[in-house]
Design an enzyme around this catalytic site. Structure first.
Site, short mmCIF file in Angstrom:
data_model
loop_
_atom_site.label_atom_id
_atom_site.label_comp_id
_atom_site.label_asym_id
_atom_site.label_seq_id
_atom_site.Cartn_x
_atom_site.Cartn_y
_atom_site.Cartn_z
N ASP A 23 38.13 -29.10 -18.52
CA ASP A 23 39.29 -29.97 -18.39
C ASP A 23 40.51 -29.20 -18.88
O ASP A 23 40.59 -28.81 -20.05
CB ASP A 23 39.02 -31.20 -19.27
CG ASP A 23 40.18 -32.17 -19.31
OD1 ASP A 23 41.27 -31.86 -18.78
OD2 ASP A 23 39.99 -33.25 -19.90
N ILE A 24 41.49 -29.00 -18.03
CA ILE A 24 42.65 -28.17 -18.37
C ILE A 24 43.49 -28.77 -19.50
O ILE A 24 44.17 -28.05 -20.21
CB ILE A 24 43.52 -27.88 -17.11
CG1 ILE A 24 44.39 -26.65 -17.35
CG2 ILE A 24 44.35 -29.10 -16.72
CD1 ILE A 24 45.02 -26.09 -16.09
N ASN A 37 53.50 -33.25 -7.46
CA ASN A 37 54.04 -33.55 -6.13
C ASN A 37 55.56 -33.31 -6.16
O ASN A 37 56.14 -33.15 -7.23
CB ASN A 37 53.69 -34.97 -5.69
CG ASN A 37 54.06 -36.00 -6.75
OD1 ASN A 37 55.19 -36.05 -7.22
ND2 ASN A 37 53.08 -36.79 -7.19
N GLY A 45 44.25 -37.20 -9.98
CA GLY A 45 43.73 -35.86 -10.19
C GLY A 45 44.22 -35.22 -11.49
O GLY A 45 44.38 -35.90 -12.52
N ASP A 47 47.13 -34.03 -12.23
CA ASP A 47 48.46 -34.53 -12.58
C ASP A 47 48.34 -35.76 -13.50
O ASP A 47 48.94 -35.82 -14.59
CB ASP A 47 49.18 -34.90 -11.27
CG ASP A 47 50.68 -35.02 -11.42
OD1 ASP A 47 51.17 -34.99 -12.56
OD2 ASP A 47 51.36 -35.16 -10.38
N SER A 130 46.18 -27.62 -5.04
CA SER A 130 46.08 -28.06 -3.62
C SER A 130 44.66 -28.33 -3.12
O SER A 130 44.51 -28.77 -1.98
CB SER A 130 46.74 -27.06 -2.66
OG SER A 130 48.14 -27.20 -2.67
N THR A 131 43.63 -28.04 -3.92
CA THR A 131 42.27 -28.19 -3.36
C THR A 131 41.64 -29.55 -3.65
O THR A 131 40.47 -29.76 -3.33
CB THR A 131 41.33 -27.07 -3.87
OG1 THR A 131 41.14 -27.22 -5.29
CG2 THR A 131 41.87 -25.70 -3.56
N GLY A 132 42.41 -30.46 -4.23
CA GLY A 132 41.90 -31.81 -4.45
C GLY A 132 42.37 -32.70 -3.31
O GLY A 132 42.01 -32.50 -2.15
N VAL A 133 43.23 -33.65 -3.64
CA VAL A 133 43.77 -34.59 -2.65
C VAL A 133 44.49 -33.85 -1.51
O VAL A 133 44.47 -34.30 -0.36
CB VAL A 133 44.75 -35.58 -3.34
CG1 VAL A 133 45.47 -36.44 -2.32
CG2 VAL A 133 44.00 -36.45 -4.33
#
Ligand code: ADP
Length: 187
Positions: A23-24, A37, A45, A47, A130-133
């Site tokens: 977890d970042i 965004n 996600g 964010d 970018s690799t999630g939603v």
């Protein structure tokens, strides 16, 4: 509390690249990067996780900044997080690959790294932007992320450590394979 971290440490040009699964919001570095965004309005996600863990101060700063175009990055403080700063960058939405997605993703990483260099930061942690939603295929995204990072370390600015934080085991494994491949290509 002892938190066990699964990860592998690589070295490149005398600098460190850690690839970890986790977890970042828990990572202690000078800056963690948020996959934001364009409106910097927060979302789901990573964010959502960053704003939840960091508290409302980060969103207040984002509101003042007002927004960030795709491929660029802005910096705020990090509220209650272990990190000192949050760099908010906006990756592209995947639309099949013909809409300059790879250039925009590369630019998101480069802008974040440049900002870290401008602020003389020594360590930075990235999620998989970018690799999630946003749907960018992880195999391609990992190459872009790692390529931009290796290029930056070759440039030899302030950064001494880059951490890639992958949420899922399979993303983590993808990054490890790509790291080995790309380091071998440059050796
Ligand atoms: P985007 O909209 O740029 O695709 P997302 O937040 O939807 O961003 O997903 C980006 C990546 O971040 C995904 O792989 C997701 O699994 C991952 N992720 C979600 N929460 C966290 C977290 N707390 N730490 C690290 N990575 C996370």
């Amino acid at each position: 509390m002892v938190v066990e971290v699964i990860g592998v440490r690589f070295e490149y040009k005398g600098r460190v690249i850690d690839v970890i699964q986790g977890d970042i919001t828990k990572v202690e570095v000078d800056a963690i990067v948020n996959a934001a965004n364009e409106g910097l309005r927060g979302g789901g996600g990573v964010d959502g996780a960053i704003h939840r863990a960091g508290g409302p101060g980060i969103m207040e700063e984002c509101r003042k900044i007002g927004g960030c175009p795709t491929g660029l990055a802005v910096i705020t403080t990090a509220g209650r997080l272990a990190a000192k700063h949050v760099i908010h960058t906006v990756g592209p939405v995947w639309q099949g690959g013909g809409k300059q997605e790879s250039d925009l993703l590369k630019s998101a990483y480069e802008s974040s790294l440049r900002l870290a260099g401008d602020k003389k930061l020594k360590s930075i942690a990235f999620p998989s932007i970018s690799t999630g939603v946003y749907g960018y295929p992880i195999e391609h995204a990992a190459r872009v992320a790692i390529g931009a990072s290796l290029d930056n370390l070759e440039g030899g600015r302030s950064l001494e450590k880059i951490v890639f934080v992958l949420f899922s085991k399979s993303d983590y494994n993808t990054y490890l394979v790509r790291m080995e491949e790309m380091l071998a290509e440059r050796s």
